[in-house]
Write a protein that holds these residues in place. Structure first.
Motif, PDB file in Angstrom:
ATOM      1  N   PRO A 145      -0.977  -6.774  12.640  1.00 21.45           N
ATOM      2  CA  PRO A 145      -2.077  -6.140  11.902  1.00 21.45           C
ATOM      3  C   PRO A 145      -1.985  -6.595  10.439  1.00 21.45           C
ATOM      4  O   PRO A 145      -1.590  -5.842   9.549  1.00 21.45           O
ATOM      5  N   LEU A 146      -2.305  -7.861  10.212  1.00 20.82           N
ATOM      6  CA  LEU A 146      -2.034  -8.520   8.938  1.00 20.82           C
ATOM      7  C   LEU A 146      -2.627  -7.804   7.733  1.00 20.82           C
ATOM      8  O   LEU A 146      -1.934  -7.583   6.742  1.00 20.82           O
ATOM      9  N   ALA A 147      -3.889  -7.445   7.792  1.00 21.82           N
ATOM     10  CA  ALA A 147      -4.542  -6.847   6.628  1.00 21.82           C
ATOM     11  C   ALA A 147      -3.842  -5.553   6.204  1.00 21.82           C
ATOM     12  O   ALA A 147      -3.519  -5.362   5.030  1.00 21.82           O
ATOM     13  N   GLU A 148      -3.572  -4.680   7.163  1.00 19.76           N
ATOM     14  CA  GLU A 148      -2.926  -3.412   6.845  1.00 19.76           C
ATOM     15  C   GLU A 148      -1.483  -3.618   6.402  1.00 19.76           C
ATOM     16  O   GLU A 148      -1.006  -2.969   5.471  1.00 19.76           O
ATOM     17  N   LEU A 149      -0.775  -4.532   7.060  1.00 13.72           N
ATOM     18  CA  LEU A 149       0.618  -4.817   6.695  1.00 13.72           C
ATOM     19  C   LEU A 149       0.699  -5.336   5.267  1.00 13.72           C
ATOM     20  O   LEU A 149       1.529  -4.885   4.469  1.00 13.72           O
ATOM     21  N   LEU A 150      -0.167  -6.245   4.931  1.00 19.41           N
ATOM     22  CA  LEU A 150      -0.176  -6.807   3.584  1.00 19.41           C
ATOM     23  C   LEU A 150      -0.546  -5.745   2.544  1.00 19.41           C
ATOM     24  O   LEU A 150       0.057  -5.676   1.475  1.00 19.41           O
ATOM     25  N   ALA A 151      -1.511  -4.886   2.873  1.00 21.44           N
ATOM     26  CA  ALA A 151      -1.922  -3.843   1.935  1.00 21.44           C
ATOM     27  C   ALA A 151      -0.776  -2.875   1.649  1.00 21.44           C
ATOM     28  O   ALA A 151      -0.514  -2.534   0.489  1.00 21.44           O
ATOM     29  N   VAL A 152      -0.070  -2.438   2.690  1.00 22.77           N
ATOM     30  CA  VAL A 152       1.048  -1.505   2.493  1.00 22.77           C
ATOM     31  C   VAL A 152       2.166  -2.181   1.710  1.00 22.77           C
ATOM     32  O   VAL A 152       2.741  -1.597   0.790  1.00 22.77           O
ATOM     33  N   HIS A 153       2.466  -3.429   2.050  1.00 24.46           N
ATOM     34  CA  HIS A 153       3.517  -4.148   1.325  1.00 24.46           C
ATOM     35  C   HIS A 153       3.145  -4.325  -0.152  1.00 24.46           C
ATOM     36  O   HIS A 153       3.987  -4.109  -1.035  1.00 24.46           O
ATOM     37  N   LEU A 154       1.911  -4.697  -0.420  1.00 24.56           N
ATOM     38  CA  LEU A 154       1.487  -4.869  -1.811  1.00 24.56           C
ATOM     39  C   LEU A 154       1.601  -3.558  -2.589  1.00 24.56           C
ATOM     40  O   LEU A 154       2.035  -3.551  -3.740  1.00 24.56           O
ATOM     41  N   ARG A 155       1.239  -2.455  -1.953  1.00 21.97           N
ATOM     42  CA  ARG A 155       1.344  -1.158  -2.628  1.00 21.97           C
ATOM     43  C   ARG A 155       2.794  -0.885  -3.043  1.00 21.97           C
ATOM     44  O   ARG A 155       3.065  -0.474  -4.175  1.00 21.97           O
ATOM     45  N   GLU A 156       3.742  -1.145  -2.141  1.00 15.54           N
ATOM     46  CA  GLU A 156       5.147  -0.884  -2.458  1.00 15.54           C
ATOM     47  C   GLU A 156       5.692  -1.878  -3.481  1.00 15.54           C
ATOM     48  O   GLU A 156       6.462  -1.503  -4.372  1.00 15.54           O
ATOM     49  N   ALA A 157       5.289  -3.141  -3.380  1.00 17.03           N
ATOM     50  CA  ALA A 157       5.754  -4.143  -4.338  1.00 17.03           C
ATOM     51  C   ALA A 157       5.172  -3.873  -5.724  1.00 17.03           C
ATOM     52  O   ALA A 157       5.866  -4.031  -6.739  1.00 17.03           O
ATOM     53  N   ILE A 158       3.919  -3.450  -5.779  1.00 20.37           N
ATOM     54  CA  ILE A 158       3.296  -3.116  -7.069  1.00 20.37           C
ATOM     55  C   ILE A 158       4.068  -1.974  -7.728  1.00 20.37           C
ATOM     56  O   ILE A 158       4.368  -2.018  -8.925  1.00 20.37           O
ATOM     57  N   ALA A 159       4.413  -0.955  -6.955  1.00 16.83           N
ATOM     58  CA  ALA A 159       5.175   0.172  -7.499  1.00 16.83           C
ATOM     59  C   ALA A 159       6.536  -0.283  -8.015  1.00 16.83           C
ATOM     60  O   ALA A 159       6.990   0.157  -9.073  1.00 16.83           O
TER      61      ALA A 159
END
Length: 198
Positions: A145-159
């Protein structure tokens, strides 16, 4: 590692692994979370959780067909029995002797190796500003589920990067757009999901 392990490795390959852990709402990793797997005292593998599933067993199959199951029976089944929870992890890089590489590990971890959550400081070190090569592992993987996986990862990396005040997110999104420029439907799907967190 100075954190508590959250599970143990069941099986692995050079691209990823499956981890087993006890069902615990406080320590169970979540979808998109970065994990660490020590290979030895000098090398650690970084991976992202891309699937979590809880298998059934004979008792659960019987309980779901029963009428009027009491809350006590449900809680007993969840808390006191070994609920088989498995997570699939995609490897995105490794660190050896303090040097981070956005490449697949040189060898896979072994069964029963301990798995640890990746602290925010290590996540920020793995995803430094200007370096997003590890994202290609996500973008080329099939059946994720690439789009969702990338979105969650970006949220954590941004934090993790907000502590440093870096503009990591903008560079990461530009990199993703460049990598997906020839796959417009996938790019639109990813950008739509990322807009939820950025």
């Amino acid at each position: 590692m100075n954190t508590i392990p959250i599970g143990r490795l069941l099986r692995s390959s050079i691209q990823g692994c499956v981890v087993g852990c006890k069902l615990n709402e406080q320590t169970t990793p979540h979808f998109g979370q970065m994990l660490l797997i020590p290979l030895d005292e000098h090398t650690r593998v970084f991976g992202l959780v891309y699937d979590i599933h809880i298998d059934d067993d004979g008792l659960v199959r019987q309980l779901v067909t029963a009428n009027n199951i009491s809350e006590e029976v449900i809680e007993d089944n969840r808390r006191n029995r070994n609920v088989p929870l498995e997570m699939s992890v995609l490897f995105v890089g490794y660190e050896t002797n303090g040097q981070v590489y956005h490449l697949l590990p040189e060898r896979p971890p072994l069964t029963l190796d301990s798995i640890y959550p990746c602290p925010a400081a290590d996540l920020a070190r793995f995803t430094p500003a200007g370096k997003t090569g590890y994202l290609r592992h996500l973008l080329r993987a099939q059946d994720l589920p690439l789009a969702e996986l990338l979105a969650v990862h970006l949220r954590e990396a941004i934090a993790a990067h907000q502590v440093e005040g870096s503009d990591w997110a903008s560079h990461a999104i530009v990199s993703v757009v460049a990598m997906l420029k020839d796959d417009y439907p996938q790019l639109m799907d990813v950008l739509t999901a990322v807009s939820e967190v950025y």
